[in-house]
Design an enzyme around this catalytic site. Structure first.
Site, mmCIF file in Angstrom:
data_model
loop_
_atom_site.group_PDB
_atom_site.id
_atom_site.type_symbol
_atom_site.label_atom_id
_atom_site.label_comp_id
_atom_site.label_asym_id
_atom_site.label_seq_id
_atom_site.Cartn_x
_atom_site.Cartn_y
_atom_site.Cartn_z
ATOM 1 N N LYS A 198 0.860 -1.184 0.000
ATOM 2 C CA LYS A 198 0.000 0.000 0.000
ATOM 3 C C LYS A 198 0.897 1.235 0.000
ATOM 4 C CE LYS A 198 -3.871 2.017 2.634
ATOM 5 N NZ LYS A 198 -4.756 1.841 3.811
ATOM 6 N N SER A 257 -10.168 -0.374 7.126
ATOM 7 C CA SER A 257 -9.539 -0.142 5.819
ATOM 8 C C SER A 257 -8.854 -1.350 5.179
ATOM 9 C CB SER A 257 -8.519 0.994 5.924
ATOM 10 O OG SER A 257 -9.156 2.240 5.835
ATOM 11 N N SER A 262 -9.839 1.968 2.972
ATOM 12 C CA SER A 262 -8.919 2.717 2.136
ATOM 13 C C SER A 262 -7.899 1.860 1.384
ATOM 14 C CB SER A 262 -8.158 3.731 2.988
ATOM 15 O OG SER A 262 -7.285 3.071 3.886
#
Lengths: 95, 486
Positions: B76, B175, B151
């Site tokens: 990420k 997330s 997210s």
């Protein structure tokens, strides 16, 4: 709790954010909606409850006070938008 | 081969059925072909990935047998990577190149993994749909008109679409788990403090935790074996004994006590998700588990308390973006205040600014007790609910999200978006480990099941998830877009 535009402008200043005249009403309404959601927690009596700051109620681990980092000044300053002779450059603060 | 789990790839690499270079090239080819459709990657590291793959093949030839050696993964874009851009999904950090690796990145490199690139995300991890990214939304591989969740939406979409074998993520309010549910994969959030936050760009420091997005719970265990552990650079990293998360995956679930919170099966839950989770619970009963209803009476307050704690901590953490030391700076500032304000207003997107405003307000003079302190007290009540539940049950199971993935643009109201995380947020407030695993589907879209365990019970959680995946094949279903499926 509803906010008015002048309060939103004050908070924006504290957060060092610029909100244009065109945006201020929209921002005020959105933040008021969020505060309505947040205010649901006011319905509960928490007088006898101890606040929880850390999910495990842990305290900070300490280490011996010795230098462990090497000097990376040049490497770190190369990331700055403007720097010179080891200093960070910003707009003039004093006349 | 690219559709295999990490556990399977590990065996294939060890047996010499495929080399890391071949595997890495296969993923890079797929990224080149399909990333435009998904927008899952912000940065692709073709050259360095192939170099790392060559190094992994060489290490193997020299006798290295690390389980993740040569496995291609994606990080990420919230984890700092030395020499490679780390944007956090923001214009503010569009050109930021970190001078060091995050501990998580360092540990995966030391394990011999290959980094394919950095995945898209909601800006500063603030969002539940991956629509707040400065680099545009990610699309759900099951239906390109729908969101992947957020997210960690880029990581979830990349794993689901076989653009990588596994990916890292972060979870502050759901997330990792919510995008895993929307994309039909396994998303694991460890206990607070289990995995180092060093080099992971801060959103809300008392809630943030790194974890994994993978094709199975077995793979999540392999990733945890690399990620978890004490890090002296993170003062909230916990000092607990090292655990082999793979060792107990096959423990029997005979006598396992499962609690289902009545608040998670109430108004707001879609009928198809409820039905899938109740069917999944029958599988557990077949394995010898006992299911009983429990109550988490303060769960409904968790979203309210979270939207004080998280924005308050974010407003403090994001004060560092001032246009002086790194990141974006506005053009031609007239004075210092103008530079701060325009840098931050131009560098941050609307959702990030909204949360900074809410947090600044909650922490401003005269409001601290009514907001931040009140929210911390609610946080105690939310934690107590779980502590009480775990006196009676071993794990808590429910839906990860009230419904399946929604259409892009469908949730334009911020408060409606915040309520997406109604089942996941309490876990972050309480610091507990939790996992989302695929447990059904409705109208061709995956449904996620949420399993929560007590503090540091990660091994138990992965065991419970793995046993479900041995009995069912929901985690093996694949989208039919992007050249996948028959």
């Amino acid at each position: 709790m509803a906010l008015d535009k002048s309060e939103v402008e004050k908070v924006a200043h504290l957060a060092r954010l610029h909100i244009s005249d065109a945006e201020v009403e929209e921002v005020t309404n959105r933040i008021t909606d969020i505060l309505v959601l947040i205010d649901q927690m006011q319905s509960v009596d928490t007088d006898a409850v101890e606040p929880l700051a850390h999910p495990l109620d842990a305290v900070q681990r300490l280490r011996v006070d010795v230098v462990t980092e090497t000097n990376l000044r040049d490497e770190l300053q190369s990331l700055a938008p403007h720097s010179q002779d080891g200093f960070y450059l910003v707009p003039k603060v004093l006349e | 081969m690219i559709d295999k789990t990490v556990a399977e790839l590990s065996v294939a690499l060890a047996a010499g059925d495929i080399s890391s270079v071949e595997l890495t090239q296969a993923y890079l080819d797929r990224i080149a072909r399909y990333n435009d459709d998904l927008n899952a990657f912000i940065t692709v590291c073709e050259e360095s990935a192939l170099d790392q793959a060559k190094a992994a093949d060489l290490a193997r030839a020299n006798g290295d047998t690390s389980p993740l050696l040569g496995i291609p993964l994606a990080h990420k874009d919230i984890f700092c990577t030395k020499g490679i851009t780390t944007t956090c999904g923001s214009r503010m950090l569009q050109n930021f190149v970190s001078p060091y690796d995050a501990t998580v990145v360092e540990r995966f490199s030391a394990a011999g993994t290959v980094m394919l690139g950095k995945t898209n995300m909601d800006e500063f991890a603030m969002g539940s749909s991956n629509e707040t990214s400065f680099f545009g939304p990610v699309r759900n591989p099951w239906d390109l008109s729908r969101v992947p969740g957020g997210s960690s939406g880029g990581s979830a979409a990349a794993v689901a679409a076989d653009l990588c074998a596994m990916a890292t993520g972060t979870d502050t309010g759901g997330s990792i788990r919510q995008p895993a549910a929307f994309c039909g994969i396994t998303g694991f959030k460890p206990s607070y403090g289990r995995v180092s936050r060093w080099g992971m760009i801060a959103f809300a420091s008392s809630l943030d935790q790194a974890g994994s997005l993978s094709k199975s719970a077995e793979d999540a265990a392999l990733m945890m074996n690399v990620m978890a552990g004490l890090d002296s650079k993170d003062s909230t990293s916990v000092d607990t004994e090292a655990v082999d998360y793979s060792a107990t995956l096959n423990d029997s679930l005979e006598g396992l006590r499962i609690g289902i919170p009545k608040q998670h099966f109430a108004e707001g839950l879609s009928a198809e998700v409820e039905s899938a989770i109740r069917t999944a619970l029958l599988e557990y009963e077949k394995l010898g588990a006992k299911v009983k209803e429990i109550s988490l009476p303060n769960n409904h307050l968790s979203v309210s308390a979270y939207y004080v704690v998280a924005p308050a901590e974010a407003s403090a953490n994001l004060s560092r973006y001032d246009g002086v030391r790194y990141g974006y700076r506005c053009e031609n500032p007239v004075d210092l205040e103008d530079m701060y304000k325009r840098t931050r207003s131009e560098g941050f997107g609307d959702e990030v600014k909204r949360r900074i405003m809410v947090g600044t307000y909650a922490l401003s003079a005269g409001f601290y007790d009514a907001y931040y302190r009140k929210a911390q007290k609610i946080r105690r009540l939310v934690k107590n609910d779980f502590t009480n539940a775990f006196k009676e049950v071993d794990v808590v199971i429910g839906p990860t999200s009230p419904h399946t993935a929604f259409e892009l643009g469908a949730n334009s109201d911020p408060v409606a978006m915040y309520l997406e995380d109604i089942y996941t947020i309490a876990v972050n407030l309480a610091g507990l480990p939790a996992i989302s695993i695929p447990a059904g589907s409705a109208n061709g879209l995956p449904i996620g099941m949420h399993i929560v365990a007590g503090d540091f019970e990660e091994a138990k959680l992965l065991n419970v998830a793995h046993q479900f995946q041995r009995q069912t094949d929901w985690h093996l279903s694949k989208p039919t877009t992007l050249g996948m499926g028959a």
